[in-house]
Design a protein around this motif. Structure first.
Motif, PDB file in Angstrom:
ATOM      1  N   ARG A  46       0.668  -1.342  -0.045  1.00 40.32           N
ATOM      2  CA  ARG A  46       0.148  -0.015  -0.110  1.00 40.32           C
ATOM      3  C   ARG A  46       0.725   1.344  -0.015  1.00 40.32           C
ATOM      4  O   ARG A  46       0.542   2.373  -0.620  1.00 40.32           O
ATOM      5  CB  ARG A  46      -1.100  -0.097   1.059  1.00 40.32           C
ATOM      6  N   MET A  47       2.003   1.218   0.748  1.00 42.66           N
ATOM      7  CA  MET A  47       2.946   2.469   0.655  1.00 42.66           C
ATOM      8  C   MET A  47       3.494   2.653  -0.651  1.00 42.66           C
ATOM      9  O   MET A  47       3.699   3.743  -1.206  1.00 42.66           O
ATOM     10  CB  MET A  47       3.802   2.089   1.707  1.00 42.66           C
ATOM     11  N   ARG A  48       3.855   1.348  -1.414  1.00 41.53           N
ATOM     12  CA  ARG A  48       4.583   1.676  -2.621  1.00 41.53           C
ATOM     13  C   ARG A  48       3.355   1.974  -3.604  1.00 41.53           C
ATOM     14  O   ARG A  48       3.715   2.904  -4.650  1.00 41.53           O
ATOM     15  CB  ARG A  48       4.754   0.273  -2.988  1.00 41.53           C
ATOM     16  N   ILE A  49       2.049   1.630  -3.983  1.00 40.85           N
ATOM     17  CA  ILE A  49       1.009   1.973  -4.703  1.00 40.85           C
ATOM     18  C   ILE A  49       0.567   3.427  -4.368  1.00 40.85           C
ATOM     19  O   ILE A  49      -0.410   3.976  -5.366  1.00 40.85           O
ATOM     20  CB  ILE A  49       0.000   0.741  -5.019  1.00 40.85           C
ATOM     21  N   SER A  50       0.559   3.948  -3.270  1.00 39.41           N
ATOM     22  CA  SER A  50       0.291   5.235  -3.041  1.00 39.41           C
ATOM     23  C   SER A  50       0.620   6.164  -4.082  1.00 39.41           C
ATOM     24  O   SER A  50       1.949   6.199  -4.426  1.00 39.41           O
ATOM     25  CB  SER A  50       0.305   5.662  -1.582  1.00 39.41           C
ATOM     26  N   PHE A  55       8.612   7.157   0.600  1.00 37.28           N
ATOM     27  CA  PHE A  55       9.908   7.007   0.274  1.00 37.28           C
ATOM     28  C   PHE A  55      10.556   6.244   1.484  1.00 37.28           C
ATOM     29  O   PHE A  55      10.491   7.002   2.707  1.00 37.28           O
ATOM     30  CB  PHE A  55      10.421   8.419  -0.101  1.00 37.28           C
ATOM     31  N   ILE A  56      11.378   5.225   1.465  1.00 38.76           N
ATOM     32  CA  ILE A  56      12.101   4.725   2.560  1.00 38.76           C
ATOM     33  C   ILE A  56      13.475   4.848   2.171  1.00 38.76           C
ATOM     34  O   ILE A  56      14.126   4.386   1.341  1.00 38.76           O
ATOM     35  CB  ILE A  56      11.674   3.220   2.795  1.00 38.76           C
ATOM     36  N   PHE A  83      25.546   1.331  12.236  1.00 35.10           N
ATOM     37  CA  PHE A  83      24.689   0.765  11.307  1.00 35.10           C
ATOM     38  C   PHE A  83      23.442   1.197  11.206  1.00 35.10           C
ATOM     39  O   PHE A  83      22.945   1.764  12.403  1.00 35.10           O
ATOM     40  CB  PHE A  83      24.991  -0.763  11.356  1.00 35.10           C
ATOM     41  N   LEU A  84      22.537   0.902  10.415  1.00 33.70           N
ATOM     42  CA  LEU A  84      21.129   1.167  10.244  1.00 33.70           C
ATOM     43  C   LEU A  84      20.530  -0.067  10.825  1.00 33.70           C
ATOM     44  O   LEU A  84      20.622  -1.086  10.546  1.00 33.70           O
ATOM     45  CB  LEU A  84      20.748   1.606   8.825  1.00 33.70           C
ATOM     46  N   VAL A  85      19.304   0.329  11.872  1.00 31.25           N
ATOM     47  CA  VAL A  85      18.578  -0.622  12.432  1.00 31.25           C
ATOM     48  C   VAL A  85      17.220  -0.652  11.730  1.00 31.25           C
ATOM     49  O   VAL A  85      16.579  -1.565  11.454  1.00 31.25           O
ATOM     50  CB  VAL A  85      18.299  -0.298  13.960  1.00 31.25           C
ATOM     51  N   TRP A  86      16.487   0.555  11.268  1.00 32.38           N
ATOM     52  CA  TRP A  86      15.319   0.634  10.796  1.00 32.38           C
ATOM     53  C   TRP A  86      15.146   1.943   9.880  1.00 32.38           C
ATOM     54  O   TRP A  86      15.926   3.289  10.610  1.00 32.38           O
ATOM     55  CB  TRP A  86      14.354   0.889  11.807  1.00 32.38           C
ATOM     56  N   PRO A  87      14.617   1.948   8.742  1.00 31.34           N
ATOM     57  CA  PRO A  87      15.114   2.962   7.842  1.00 31.34           C
ATOM     58  C   PRO A  87      14.095   4.422   8.211  1.00 31.34           C
ATOM     59  O   PRO A  87      13.131   4.037   9.065  1.00 31.34           O
ATOM     60  CB  PRO A  87      14.323   2.469   6.261  1.00 31.34           C
ATOM     61  N   ALA A  88      14.400   5.393   7.691  1.00 27.30           N
ATOM     62  CA  ALA A  88      13.559   6.595   7.812  1.00 27.30           C
ATOM     63  C   ALA A  88      12.163   6.590   6.749  1.00 27.30           C
ATOM     64  O   ALA A  88      12.625   6.045   5.717  1.00 27.30           O
ATOM     65  CB  ALA A  88      14.314   7.806   7.784  1.00 27.30           C
ATOM     66  N   LEU A  89      11.246   7.039   7.189  1.00 31.34           N
ATOM     67  CA  LEU A  89      10.126   7.090   6.094  1.00 31.34           C
ATOM     68  C   LEU A  89       9.774   8.528   5.770  1.00 31.34           C
ATOM     69  O   LEU A  89       9.331   9.409   6.789  1.00 31.34           O
ATOM     70  CB  LEU A  89       8.866   6.360   6.693  1.00 31.34           C
ATOM     71  N   TYR A  90       9.356   8.913   4.775  1.00 34.12           N
ATOM     72  CA  TYR A  90       9.042  10.108   4.090  1.00 34.12           C
ATOM     73  C   TYR A  90       7.964  10.042   3.368  1.00 34.12           C
ATOM     74  O   TYR A  90       7.661   8.936   2.814  1.00 34.12           O
ATOM     75  CB  TYR A  90      10.189  10.638   3.301  1.00 34.12           C
ATOM     76  N   LEU A  91       7.170  11.393   3.497  1.00 33.04           N
ATOM     77  CA  LEU A  91       5.714  11.191   2.775  1.00 33.04           C
ATOM     78  C   LEU A  91       5.893  10.721   1.284  1.00 33.04           C
ATOM     79  O   LEU A  91       5.124  10.191   0.672  1.00 33.04           O
ATOM     80  CB  LEU A  91       5.107  12.504   3.076  1.00 33.04           C
ATOM     81  N   HIS A  92       7.141  11.269   0.632  1.00 39.76           N
ATOM     82  CA  HIS A  92       7.413  11.045  -0.759  1.00 39.76           C
ATOM     83  C   HIS A  92       8.567  11.388  -0.720  1.00 39.76           C
ATOM     84  O   HIS A  92       9.334  11.861  -0.029  1.00 39.76           O
ATOM     85  CB  HIS A  92       6.518  11.701  -1.465  1.00 39.76           C
TER      86      HIS A  92
END
Length: 109
Positions: A46-50, A55-56, A83-92
């Protein structure tokens, strides 16, 4: 439905990428884990098709200055990224930050 089929395909792709030791776990014997993975696949789809797509941000270079505007510290403190544990999320892409990522800083020498 179409979403259920996509989720099933994504789940199978996810499971195929796991290290072999984890693939040997009988997911059917762990219904809560299977349901969690199914819901994660659905959410990612759903995040991909919005429109625009969420953006991850996975790209963070080891050794660079820890950016507290975008990342939260995991279990240590320090000035550079280990190191990265969990990515950042952006609206786009290039959009506002939805959720900070989590990363482990390097301990100061």
């Amino acid at each position: 439905t179409g979403l259920q089929m996509v989720c099933c395909i994504l789940l199978q792709m996810f499971l195929s990428k796991l290290p072999s030791i984890l693939r040997e776990i009988d997911v059917a014997a762990c219904p809560k884990t299977k349901e969690y993975a199914r819901q994660c696949a659905g959410l990612c789809w759903r995040m991909r098709i919005s429109e625009p797509s969420v953006f991850i941000q996975f790209e963070f270079r080891q050794g660079t200055t820890f950016n507290s505007d975008v990342l939260r510290k995991f279990t240590k403190t320090g000035g550079n990224l280990e190191f990265l544990v969990w990515p950042a999320l952006y609206l786009h892409e290039n959009g506002p930050l939805l959720a900070k990522g989590v990363a482990q800083p390097q301990l100061a020498p």
